[in-house]
Design a protein around this motif. Structure first.
Motif, PDB file in Angstrom:
ATOM      1  N   ALA A  84      18.513   3.300 -52.338  1.00  0.00           N
ATOM      2  CA  ALA A  84      17.131   2.933 -52.020  1.00  0.00           C
ATOM      3  C   ALA A  84      16.666   1.878 -52.999  1.00  0.00           C
ATOM      4  O   ALA A  84      16.988   1.927 -54.184  1.00  0.00           O
ATOM      5  N   LYS A  85      15.914   0.916 -52.506  1.00  0.00           N
ATOM      6  CA  LYS A  85      15.349  -0.091 -53.392  1.00  0.00           C
ATOM      7  C   LYS A  85      13.931  -0.393 -52.929  1.00  0.00           C
ATOM      8  O   LYS A  85      13.649  -0.432 -51.740  1.00  0.00           O
ATOM      9  N   THR A  86      13.057  -0.553 -53.893  1.00  0.00           N
ATOM     10  CA  THR A  86      11.680  -0.879 -53.578  1.00  0.00           C
ATOM     11  C   THR A  86      11.606  -2.374 -53.340  1.00  0.00           C
ATOM     12  O   THR A  86      11.973  -3.165 -54.206  1.00  0.00           O
ATOM     13  N   GLU A 110       4.951   2.509 -52.347  1.00  0.00           N
ATOM     14  CA  GLU A 110       6.141   1.660 -52.368  1.00  0.00           C
ATOM     15  C   GLU A 110       6.727   1.542 -50.966  1.00  0.00           C
ATOM     16  O   GLU A 110       6.826   2.520 -50.239  1.00  0.00           O
ATOM     17  N   THR A 112      10.081   0.953 -49.117  1.00  0.00           N
ATOM     18  CA  THR A 112      11.482   1.103 -49.490  1.00  0.00           C
ATOM     19  C   THR A 112      12.396   0.516 -48.432  1.00  0.00           C
ATOM     20  O   THR A 112      12.158   0.642 -47.247  1.00  0.00           O
ATOM     21  N   TRP A 114      16.862  -0.040 -47.750  1.00  0.00           N
ATOM     22  CA  TRP A 114      18.120   0.608 -48.117  1.00  0.00           C
ATOM     23  C   TRP A 114      19.248  -0.413 -48.138  1.00  0.00           C
ATOM     24  O   TRP A 114      19.378  -1.212 -47.226  1.00  0.00           O
TER      25      TRP A 114
END
Length: 129
Positions: A84-86, A110, A112, A114
Motif C-alpha cells: 500500500a502506498k499513500t 489518505e 491509498t 497499491w
C-alpha cells in the motif's frame, strides 16, 4: 450449456486436483474460491494452473482459471502480495451528529493506491534469504 462441455470442464479440474496434491480443493460449486496462505503457495498454483488470469480487488490478490463451466480462483489477502502506498491526502466532509446539534467538519484522509508485483515468482525470489 452443452452437457459435454460441463463434463469436460469438471474432468479437467478433477485431473488438475488429482495431479497436484499440494493444491487445496475448493468447496463452492460454479465458482470455486480457495484461500492460500503464502505467496509461495500462490506461485505454485499459478504455475500449475497454466493459462490463469491475475487480478486484485479491494481485499484480495488472486489468480483464476476458467474450466469451461466454472472458474477457480486462488486468493491471498491483498496486503500479503501488494504494498500500500499513500498517493495523496484528500479532505472530505464528515457529518457529526450530536444530540440536538449537527456539525459538518473537514477531515483529512489518505488516498491509498497499491503496488502489485508483475511477477509472483520474482516476489518469491526476492524474499529468499
Amino acid at each position: 450449456m452443452e452437457r459435454r462441455k460441463v463434463i469436460q470442464g469438471l474432468r479437467d479440474f478433477a485431473d488438475f486436483l488429482e495431479n497436484n496434491p499440494e493444491v487445496k480443493a475448493p468447496v463452492d460449486p460454479n465458482r470455486y474460491f480457495v484461500r492460500v496462505h503464502t505467496v509461495q503457495e500462490l506461485v505454485i498454483v499459478t504455475k500449475l494452473l497454466g493459462d490463469a488470469t491475475k487480478g486484485a480487488d479491494d481485499t484480495s490478490f488472486y489468480v483464476e482459471r476458467d474450466f469451461g463451466t466454472f472458474k477457480v480462483q486462488y486468493f491471498l489477502p491483498r496486503g500479503n502480495v501488494c504494498t500500500a502506498k499513500t498517493v495523496t491526502k484528500i479532505t472530505k466532509m464528515n457529518r457529526i451528529l450530536v444530540p440536538a446539534v449537527t456539525e459538518e467538519v473537514d477531515v483529512e484522509v489518505e488516498a491509498t493506491d497499491w503496488d502489485c508485483p508483475k511477477s509472483l515468482l520474482a516476489l518469491v525470489e526476492e524474499s529468499k534469504p
